[in-house]
Design a protein around this motif. Structure first.
Motif, short mmCIF file in Angstrom:
data_model
loop_
_atom_site.label_atom_id
_atom_site.label_comp_id
_atom_site.label_asym_id
_atom_site.label_seq_id
_atom_site.Cartn_x
_atom_site.Cartn_y
_atom_site.Cartn_z
N UNK A 3 18.82 -14.46 74.33
CA UNK A 3 18.69 -15.38 75.30
C UNK A 3 18.51 -16.77 74.69
N UNK A 4 17.51 -16.88 73.56
CA UNK A 4 17.09 -18.24 73.10
C UNK A 4 18.33 -18.88 72.29
N UNK A 5 19.09 -17.90 71.64
CA UNK A 5 20.17 -18.29 70.81
C UNK A 5 21.36 -18.79 71.66
N UNK A 6 21.54 -17.93 72.72
CA UNK A 6 22.84 -18.35 73.50
C UNK A 6 22.63 -19.22 74.68
N UNK A 7 22.16 -18.32 75.91
CA UNK A 7 22.43 -19.12 77.29
C UNK A 7 21.39 -20.42 77.49
N UNK A 19 27.32 -24.63 54.50
CA UNK A 19 26.57 -24.62 55.67
C UNK A 19 27.75 -24.65 57.00
N UNK A 20 27.42 -23.80 58.09
CA UNK A 20 28.23 -23.45 59.04
C UNK A 20 27.98 -24.56 60.08
N UNK A 21 29.16 -25.05 60.96
CA UNK A 21 28.86 -26.02 61.76
C UNK A 21 29.19 -25.26 63.14
N UNK A 22 28.35 -25.32 64.03
CA UNK A 22 28.44 -24.60 65.10
C UNK A 22 28.50 -25.61 66.43
N UNK A 23 29.63 -25.48 67.25
CA UNK A 23 29.90 -26.24 68.44
C UNK A 23 29.46 -25.32 69.56
N UNK A 24 29.52 -24.27 69.78
CA UNK A 24 29.24 -23.49 71.18
C UNK A 24 28.84 -22.11 70.68
N UNK A 25 27.44 -21.97 70.58
CA UNK A 25 26.91 -20.37 70.12
C UNK A 25 27.18 -19.62 71.27
N UNK A 26 27.28 -18.13 71.24
CA UNK A 26 27.70 -17.32 72.11
C UNK A 26 26.62 -17.38 73.35
N UNK A 27 27.25 -17.16 74.22
CA UNK A 27 26.21 -17.13 75.66
C UNK A 27 25.89 -15.26 75.64
N UNK A 28 24.95 -15.17 75.68
CA UNK A 28 24.42 -13.83 76.05
C UNK A 28 23.35 -14.06 77.34
N UNK A 29 23.49 -13.24 78.17
CA UNK A 29 22.54 -13.18 79.60
C UNK A 29 21.50 -12.54 79.08
N UNK A 54 14.72 -25.08 66.39
CA UNK A 54 14.21 -24.11 65.53
C UNK A 54 13.99 -22.80 66.15
N UNK A 55 14.69 -21.60 65.57
CA UNK A 55 14.50 -20.40 65.99
C UNK A 55 13.87 -19.64 64.92
N UNK A 56 12.52 -18.88 65.39
CA UNK A 56 11.49 -18.57 64.32
C UNK A 56 11.44 -17.21 64.78
#
Length: 204
Positions: A129-133, A1-11, A148-150
């Motif tokens: 955008x949904x994953x990042x910013x 399992x991956x622990x994510x603290x700050x996903x990349x920001x994509x405009x 959740x991202x579907x």
């Protein structure tokens, strides 16, 4: 399992942007508009329309949540606006779940403040955008704990769960087997239920 603290920001692509709107201007404009728009601190951005597959997935998730969650939870679909006061932004998540009573912005009935679960059904134009910013800004909500991202292109679901302050766990489910666990709700959402009305193209 991956622990994510700050996903990349994509405009996001902002080709459909109107600038120079006050929040009051936006609310008046939105009340009269046939389209939905995000408000981004003075900018009004047209939201893309959903496909038939997008709609089927949203309805399947909402239906399942309504049937499975305890009565202390409220389920809302994409017509209810979410207000992010820290960023002076308003948007329309595809699905939101609120624990307890909904809290509304300034006694309004169309802008909510306290979702626990947010679901976004991805499209090629909004996925980054949904994953990042957008996710970064959602994390400013104190009650927000499940994301959740579907995908609508294939049976694939990404789950981000808040475990500790500032720490989010990431889990991905590929294919129609398996289930998404929500320990805080004491339920598991089968991936097959999300896609039960969706037919994917056969691949060689």
């Amino acid at each position: 399992m991956v622990v994510a603290t700050s996903p990349p920001v994509v405009e996001v692509d902002t080709s459909e942007v109107r600038r120079g709107y006050s929040l009051d201007d936006y609310r008046r404009f939105e009340a009269e508009s046939l389209e939905r728009h995000e408000y981004r601190d003075g900018e009004v951005v047209t939201m893309t329309g959903g496909s038939a597959t997008h709609n089927k997935i949203v309805l399947a998730i909402v239906s399942w949540l309504l049937n499975q969650l305890d009565s202390k939870y409220e389920v809302f679909a994409s017509d209810l606006r979410l207000w992010l006061p820290q960023y002076n932004r308003a948007t329309y998540p595809d699905v939101m779940v609120v624990e307890g009573e909904p809290v509304f912005q300034e006694q309004r009935s169309d802008e909510i403040l306290n979702p626990t679960l947010i679901v976004e059904v991805l499209s090629p134009s909004t996925a980054a955008y949904d994953r990042g910013d957008k996710f970064r800004r959602y994390r400013s909500i104190p009650s927000f704990a499940e994301y959740l991202l579907v995908s609508q292109q294939e049976p694939y679901v990404e789950q981000f769960s808040r475990r500790d302050e500032g720490v989010w766990e990431f889990r991905a489910l590929e294919g129609l087997e398996g289930a998404i666990g929500f320990p805080r709700f004491d339920v598991e959402l089968p991936v097959g239920e999300i896609y039960r009305r969706v037919r994917f193209a056969e691949t060689a």
